[in-house]
Scaffold this motif. Structure first.
Motif, short mmCIF file in Angstrom:
data_model
loop_
_atom_site.label_atom_id
_atom_site.label_comp_id
_atom_site.label_asym_id
_atom_site.label_seq_id
_atom_site.Cartn_x
_atom_site.Cartn_y
_atom_site.Cartn_z
N GLY A 79 0.67 -1.22 -0.04
CA GLY A 79 -0.20 -0.08 -0.02
C GLY A 79 0.88 1.38 0.03
O GLY A 79 0.28 2.45 0.41
N ARG A 80 2.20 1.09 -0.30
CA ARG A 80 2.86 2.47 -0.39
C ARG A 80 2.96 3.14 -1.66
O ARG A 80 2.86 2.53 -2.59
N ARG A 81 3.41 4.36 -1.47
CA ARG A 81 3.61 5.03 -2.92
C ARG A 81 5.04 5.00 -3.10
O ARG A 81 5.96 5.61 -2.25
N VAL A 82 5.58 4.35 -4.10
CA VAL A 82 6.73 4.37 -4.42
C VAL A 82 7.34 5.03 -5.43
O VAL A 82 6.48 5.22 -6.32
N VAL A 83 8.33 5.57 -5.20
CA VAL A 83 8.94 6.37 -6.34
C VAL A 83 10.42 5.71 -6.99
O VAL A 83 11.06 5.38 -6.08
N ARG A 84 10.59 5.29 -8.00
CA ARG A 84 11.58 4.85 -8.56
C ARG A 84 12.46 5.93 -9.40
O ARG A 84 12.06 6.51 -10.45
N LEU A 85 13.49 6.65 -8.62
CA LEU A 85 14.12 7.78 -8.96
C LEU A 85 15.45 7.48 -9.67
O LEU A 85 16.23 6.79 -9.47
N LYS A 86 15.58 8.18 -11.05
CA LYS A 86 16.42 7.70 -12.11
C LYS A 86 17.03 8.93 -12.52
O LYS A 86 16.35 9.96 -12.62
N GLY A 87 18.38 8.73 -12.85
CA GLY A 87 19.14 9.81 -13.39
C GLY A 87 18.69 10.16 -14.68
O GLY A 87 18.27 9.16 -15.37
N GLY A 88 18.34 11.41 -15.19
CA GLY A 88 18.05 11.77 -16.70
C GLY A 88 16.68 11.44 -16.61
O GLY A 88 15.74 11.85 -15.82
N ASP A 89 16.23 10.73 -17.76
CA ASP A 89 14.75 10.37 -18.13
C ASP A 89 14.42 8.80 -17.95
O ASP A 89 15.66 7.99 -18.43
N PRO A 90 13.49 8.46 -17.33
CA PRO A 90 13.46 7.12 -17.11
C PRO A 90 13.31 6.28 -18.51
O PRO A 90 13.79 5.05 -18.42
N PHE A 91 12.69 6.85 -19.53
CA PHE A 91 12.65 6.20 -20.71
C PHE A 91 13.74 6.58 -21.77
O PHE A 91 13.46 5.91 -23.10
N VAL A 92 14.86 6.96 -21.51
CA VAL A 92 16.04 7.05 -22.40
C VAL A 92 17.08 6.49 -21.63
O VAL A 92 17.68 6.86 -20.75
N PHE A 93 17.61 5.08 -22.06
CA PHE A 93 18.46 4.23 -21.45
C PHE A 93 18.42 4.22 -19.92
O PHE A 93 19.21 4.15 -19.23
N GLY A 94 17.06 4.26 -19.31
CA GLY A 94 16.99 4.12 -18.02
C GLY A 94 16.14 2.80 -17.59
O GLY A 94 15.86 2.76 -16.50
N ARG A 95 15.76 1.84 -18.58
CA ARG A 95 15.16 0.69 -18.22
C ARG A 95 13.84 1.01 -17.80
O ARG A 95 13.08 0.07 -17.05
N GLY A 96 13.42 2.15 -17.90
CA GLY A 96 11.87 2.54 -17.47
C GLY A 96 10.75 1.85 -18.12
O GLY A 96 9.91 1.25 -17.47
N GLY A 97 10.99 1.45 -19.31
CA GLY A 97 10.06 0.76 -20.05
C GLY A 97 10.04 -0.70 -19.40
O GLY A 97 8.84 -1.27 -19.37
N GLU A 98 11.04 -1.38 -19.05
CA GLU A 98 11.04 -2.55 -18.68
C GLU A 98 10.15 -2.88 -17.25
O GLU A 98 9.59 -3.77 -17.01
N GLU A 99 10.68 -1.36 -16.43
CA GLU A 99 10.21 -1.66 -15.12
C GLU A 99 8.33 -1.54 -15.30
O GLU A 99 7.70 -1.97 -14.40
N MET A 100 8.13 -0.38 -16.20
CA MET A 100 6.78 -0.16 -16.51
C MET A 100 5.90 -1.45 -16.77
O MET A 100 4.77 -1.83 -16.35
#
Length: 478
Positions: free
Chosen positions: A294-315
């Motif tokens: 039930g927690r609000r989680v922030v995955r904090l990444k340098g730069g942009d999550p969707f530019v070489f940040g593996r944000g797409g995989e995580e989403m």
């Protein structure tokens, strides 16, 4: 409290603005936005006011002010550049028991126009009783950063459902708890995501139950930008202030982490080239576990999550497991490092396109190998390329890039220790070794990279062709 604060409903009511210049125009525009019937009185109007008068948006009372202009008015604003005339307008209004505002003259004003934060129908007004309007503006700027832009939609939704809310929660304490849930629960994030119908359905479902449903966890992928705290977006700052748990990359510096809510749990998951690493699968499990609690989680990444940040995989992982996920973009390194080095990524006559590349693929050994790399007129922004400078240089030369193609190495872009090393492609491996370039660093290859030698404005510049470091001439602007 010297002034009595109130909000006036001027819809359909006649109001008068005396003055025909830019100040009068701004006052008339705000009154029109409130639905007032605006008359502007002046011998002459500026071009925009004249156009409004011609279109029938305002009524023009042509000539010099006479007290009869006030007949039938509900409100008057004196906005001329003549203090004596403004005072006369205020005096005539007082005789008729009309509220008058004199721009930049608190002594003659019966009401003051505040600095406004507009999240309609939520409106926040800030006043210094005319003592220091510039300070009111600064307070407004602070509130603009803090107040969520989704609040207007939230208030409008609560307004539409007010009768149901009051019937369902007759007890004032219960009603207050429901409104707290409305703000802190899933409704506001849905409105932020432009999913108004779904937000309303969630509200209605909560009204039909025994009470607000338990809070579901969520994950927000947040781009922290390149490290300069001033480049953090407003939405990113709000996410950090709301987070219960923050999983952050090692590249995210202390200045950004200082903006995280004080009682939030912080977990360092590494993700720095050449530094300590936490397996991506473990990051997935951490996000999922905290969200399911039930927690609000922030995955904090340098730069942009969707530019070489593996944000797409995580989403994709979170979606597969039924966890709500949102994305807050960040300023990616290519844009930020180039800007702080004075390098335009595109420029007429030099570069018509930009290619973002990474020297580290999923397998750990992938290297870009396309014919487009050798095409002139294209800027290459290469992430994580310092360790592979030799192989990158060989690949670019093999694809047709000239040996004297300008290059720039931006180390620690946007941070106080930023260093820009400008040279040519053939010398890139030597420059990396000779200047002991470390991570994080971005490589910029292409004609525009030469701009760094004359336009770099932040941090240290090393012009390798001249062989001499250049002082930081404009770093104080940052």
């Amino acid at each position: 409290m010297k002034l009595y604060p109130l909000f006036a409903d001027l819809h359909g009511l006649p109001v008068l603005v005396v003055g025909g210049g830019g100040v009068a125009r701004r006052k008339a525009e705000a009154l029109l936005g409130a639905g007032a019937q605006v008359t502007v009185g002046a011998p002459r109007l500026d071009a925009e006011l004249a156009a409004w008068a011609g279109a029938g948006t305002i009524r023009w009372q042509r000539g010099e002010f006479v007290p009869g202009w006030l007949d039938g008015m509900w409100l008057v604003i004196a906005a001329t550049d003549e203090r004596g005339l403004n005072a006369a307008v205020a005096a005539a209004a007082s005789e008729r028991r009309l509220f008058a505002n004199v721009v930049d003259d608190a002594a003659h004003s019966r009401f003051h126009v505040p600095a406004v934060v507009d999240r309609s129908p939520l409106v926040v007004a800030v006043s210094t009783a005319g003592a220091a309007p510039a300070l009111a503006r600064r307070v407004r700027e602070t509130l603009e950063r803090v107040l969520d832009h989704g609040l207007g939609a939230l208030v409008a939704l609560a307004q539409r459902q007010r009768a149901r809310i009051v019937r369902r929660h007759e007890n004032l304490a219960d009603r207050r708890a429901f409104y707290d849930w409305l703000h802190d629960g899933p409704v506001l994030p849905l409105l932020r995501a432009a999913r108004g119908q779904e937000a309303e359905q969630v509200l209605l479902a909560a009204l039909q139950g025994d009470g607000p449903p338990p809070r579901k966890g969520s994950v927000t992928l947040v781009g922290a930008g390149p490290g300069h705290p001033g480049l953090l977006t407003l939405q990113a700052l709000r996410a950090l202030n709301e987070a219960d748990v923050v999983l952050h990359d090692q590249l995210v510096g202390d200045a950004i982490l200082a903006m995280v809510r004080r009682d939030a749990e912080r977990i360092d998951v590494g993700k720095r080239c050449g530094g300590r690493q936490v397996a991506q699968e473990q990051i997935h499990r951490l996000m999922l576990a905290h969200a399911r609690e039930g927690r609000r989680v922030v995955r904090l990444k340098g730069g942009d999550p969707f530019v070489f940040g593996r944000g797409g995989e995580e989403m994709a992982f979170l979606r597969r497991h039924g966890v709500a996920c949102a994305v807050v973009p960040g300023v990616t390194a290519a844009v930020a490092c180039a800007a702080f080095a004075g390098i335009p990524l595109t420029q007429r006559g030099q570069a018509q396109s930009v290619c973002l590349l990474t020297a580290h693929g999923k397998a750990g050994s992938d290297m870009p190998d396309v014919q487009a790399l050798g095409r002139p007129g294209q800027t290459l922004a290469i992430y994580m390329g310092v360790e592979r400078a030799d192989a990158l240089t060989a690949r670019l030369l093999a694809h047709g890039r000239a040996t004297d193609t300008p290059v720039a190495i931006v180390e620690n872009g946007s941070l106080p220790q930023q260093r820009v090393i400008a040279g040519v492609l053939a010398e890139l491996p030597r420059l990396v070794r000779e200047h002991a370039v470390g991570s994080p660093a971005l490589l910029i290859v292409g004609e525009v990279a030469a701009c760094a030698t004359s336009q770099a404005w932040f941090g240290e510049l090393v012009d390798a062709r001249a062989g001499q470091p250049v002082a930081e001439p404009m770093a104080e602007l940052a």
